[in-house]
Each structure stands twice: as structure tokens, then as C-alpha cells.
Design a protein around this motif. Structure first.
Motif, short mmCIF file in Angstrom:
data_model
loop_
_atom_site.label_atom_id
_atom_site.label_comp_id
_atom_site.label_asym_id
_atom_site.label_seq_id
_atom_site.Cartn_x
_atom_site.Cartn_y
_atom_site.Cartn_z
N ASN A 84 6.41 10.45 -24.30
CA ASN A 84 7.42 9.64 -24.76
C ASN A 84 8.57 9.93 -24.04
O ASN A 84 9.60 9.08 -23.82
CB ASN A 84 7.58 9.42 -26.26
CG ASN A 84 6.37 9.11 -27.06
OD1 ASN A 84 5.81 8.20 -26.55
ND2 ASN A 84 5.91 9.67 -28.42
N TRP A 85 9.07 11.02 -23.85
CA TRP A 85 10.36 11.46 -23.12
C TRP A 85 10.31 10.85 -21.77
O TRP A 85 11.44 10.39 -21.40
CB TRP A 85 10.62 13.09 -23.09
CG TRP A 85 11.95 13.40 -22.58
CD1 TRP A 85 13.14 13.68 -23.25
CD2 TRP A 85 12.53 13.39 -21.10
NE1 TRP A 85 14.01 14.00 -22.42
CE2 TRP A 85 13.67 13.55 -21.27
CE3 TRP A 85 11.98 12.85 -20.07
CZ2 TRP A 85 14.48 13.98 -20.30
CZ3 TRP A 85 12.51 13.05 -18.83
CH2 TRP A 85 13.98 13.51 -18.89
N LEU A 86 9.04 10.94 -21.00
CA LEU A 86 9.26 10.57 -19.84
C LEU A 86 9.25 8.82 -20.03
O LEU A 86 10.01 8.10 -19.22
CB LEU A 86 7.80 10.66 -19.04
CG LEU A 86 7.71 12.16 -18.77
CD1 LEU A 86 6.32 12.49 -18.31
CD2 LEU A 86 8.54 12.52 -17.74
N LYS A 87 8.59 8.37 -20.87
CA LYS A 87 8.85 6.65 -21.09
C LYS A 87 10.19 6.30 -21.18
O LYS A 87 10.60 5.29 -20.69
CB LYS A 87 7.80 6.35 -21.94
CG LYS A 87 6.31 6.33 -21.70
CD LYS A 87 5.55 5.86 -23.09
CE LYS A 87 4.23 6.18 -23.00
NZ LYS A 87 3.20 5.85 -24.09
N ASN A 88 11.00 7.00 -21.96
CA ASN A 88 12.30 6.84 -22.25
C ASN A 88 13.43 6.92 -21.39
O ASN A 88 14.47 6.71 -21.59
CB ASN A 88 12.31 7.17 -23.83
CG ASN A 88 11.64 6.92 -24.92
OD1 ASN A 88 11.34 5.55 -24.80
ND2 ASN A 88 11.34 7.30 -25.72
#
Length: 90
Positions: A84-88
Motif C-alpha cells: 500500500n505504501w508503494l501504491k500510494n
């Protein structure tokens, strides 16, 4: 402008001070750290300035890589939090 930078390092001598280097990386901005010696940091600095800052916390035989990311990425095997960190943030 805030950009995402990939930071990788190898500290090549036993007894290296990882804790200080890691603390300095964390000070650079919002960070991701889901691989052993690999970080992603969001910063308004430049790759050269980040490198110059971090090299004050390593020895002459160590290696540091700082690369600006373009926003495209692909990954597998990370936890939901890491993914999720990477996606955001990429």
C-alpha cells in the motif's frame, strides 16, 4: 518538488554503524523500508545532495546508491502495508 528516491547501501566492514545511517535516512522524509538494505524516501532534495549527506555516515570502502524513481513500479511478496505504501507513494 518532492520526488521518490531509491536508496541502497552496502557497508563492507564488520562492526559498521547501521543505526546512525538508518536514522539519517529516516530524517530525509517519508520512507519505505521493506527490503534489507533498500529504502525509498520522498524528499525535496536531489539525489546528489542525499548522497553527499549520507556519505558522511559511512566509511570509504562502503557503497551508497541514490536513484530518482519515475513512478512506475512492480513488486511481489510484500505485506499489505508495504504494498500500500508503494501504491500510494510512487
Amino acid at each position: 518538488m518532492i520526488k521518490s528516491y531509491l536508496i541502497g547501501y552496502d557497508l563492507n566492514k564488520s562492526g559498521q554503524d547501521y543505526e546512525t545511517l538508518i536514522a539519517e535516512i529516516k530524517k530525509l522524509g517519508i520512507w519505505w523500508h521493506c527490503l534489507d538494505s533498500t529504502w525509498i524516501v520522498k524528499s525535496s532534495s536531489t539525489a546528489k545532495n542525499i548522497r553527499d549527506h549520507l556519505k558522511m555516515f559511512i566509511d570509504g570502502n562502503d557503497e551508497v546508491l541514490v536513484v530518482c524513481l519515475t513512478g512506475e513500479g512492480s513488486w511481489v511478496g510484500f505485506s499489505d502495508e508495504c504494498s500500500n505504501w508503494l501504491k500510494n507513494n510512487l
